[in-house]
Design an enzyme around this catalytic site. Sequence first.
Site, PDB file in Angstrom:
ATOM      1  CB  THR A 199      42.617  34.307  34.848  1.00 56.61           C
ATOM      2  OG1 THR A 199      41.242  34.575  35.133  1.00 56.61           O
ATOM      3  CG2 THR A 199      43.359  34.031  36.149  1.00 56.61           C
ATOM      4  CD  GLU A 200      39.411  38.352  32.809  1.00 58.28           C
ATOM      5  OE1 GLU A 200      39.974  37.233  32.852  1.00 58.28           O
ATOM      6  OE2 GLU A 200      38.270  38.503  32.373  1.00 58.28           O
ATOM      7  CG  ASN A 201      40.891  35.654  39.120  1.00 55.27           C
ATOM      8  OD1 ASN A 201      41.237  35.368  37.976  1.00 55.27           O
ATOM      9  ND2 ASN A 201      40.776  34.762  40.064  1.00 55.27           N
ATOM     10  N   GLY A 202      43.987  37.839  38.603  1.00 57.14           N
ATOM     11  CA  GLY A 202      45.319  38.007  39.158  1.00 57.14           C
ATOM     12  C   GLY A 202      46.248  36.826  39.091  1.00 57.14           C
ATOM     13  CB  SER A 254      45.310  41.601  36.787  1.00 57.91           C
ATOM     14  OG  SER A 254      44.789  40.667  35.885  1.00 57.91           O
TER      15      SER A 254
END
Lengths: 210, 230
Positions: free
Chosen positions: A39-42, A81
Amino acid sequence: MLARAAREIAPGMVVNLGIGLPTKVINHLSADFEVCLHTENGMSGIGPSLSPERADRNLIDAGGAYVSTVPGSAFFDSVTSFAMVRSGRLDLTMLGAFEVAANGDLANWKIPGKFSPGVGGGIELAQKARRVVVLTTHTDRAGNPKLKSECVLPLTARACVARIFTDMAVIDVGPNGFELVETAEGVTPTDVAAATDAPLVLPEMTPPTF
Amino acid sequence: MRLPDKQCTMESAVARVKDGDTVMVGGFGVPGTPMTLIHALVAHGARDLTLIKNDANEPGMGIDHLLRNGQVSRLITTHLGLNSDAIALMNAGEIEVEFNAQGMLAERIRAGGSGIGAVLSDVGLGTELARGKQVVEMAGTSYLVETALRADVALIHADRADPFGNLAYVATARNFNPVMAMAADCVIAEVETVLPLGGLPADTVHTPGVFVDHVVELEALSEEYAVVQR
């Protein structure tokens, strides 16, 4: 449709599931299926979603849903990320769509005058994942086809979509445009063609159903 | 030798912000958003701010307080989807919004924090996000010139720190915090726990204290840090 899309995920893949319909594909993967969700937020190694009562306030996915870890999960910052995304470490991303064009152009972030929240990580996912598939209803709420000869809305990325899963069909984007691969049970190729605003290449044999 | 102690009060730290400043704010959704520093900045009252933040939080939370208080004239961001207030202010022309691809926002900040003037990337080529950006050709490929971003002040939220400002984050509260902590002239970190020097093992430091100017320990966590009930 979600169950069919889940079969697109092969064991061992690193996969990003976009906000909306794609996120729900996670419910169709068995607990022992070998896959790494990003997921993009890490985070890599997303586990099941949690109810607010059980949630960790510091552990969300990019859509804001509370999620959990699995053995082997990793946390990282936003730079790392997207280094993963842009350098080709994502085998597959599943994204939603407002429009998909017959050449694979994708529009999924802006409807001028109506909806312009910003693109988030959508451009990088669409442009840089090794394989981009779209999950969407075949038509919008007003019944207008989402699969078109050309996109009218602002693009997310050009010629990026390989396959489209809808409530009516599985459609590949090939050298000759949209190619019908499978139909949903009870849906005929003629139905799919009628709901698609671009030429649809039909297979020689009756396509399988899902 | 002993490392300097950078602890101070919330008010004295936020007093560093001036009218017209560019302010980076960490966080992605609730996790990592420095909610208490934001409230202190509302109380401080600095105006005409340019904010750089991944998202605009949600109505009544985080930077929404600064937006609604009329302190922000420009917002450099990636996505406002969860904040209808921010979208309304943008549509009414009350704030100017610049959208970036999320990873490119991170990379522009990384450049600013690394002494680099710009980075080259093909992300967004052929889309409206490429408008107004310089294009260069290198080895037969076209790239957009993504200019570096720096700020006057960065507001950071960390889980643990020591008095020197070595920081550690938890879970997905890390997000933009480490990179923003490198890219401002004045870096203020609010932290949930301050450990004594040596209490944060050197191998577990995410942001070296060299980047950090002020450390403020939070007395309590407000409701804004809690799990959002939707």
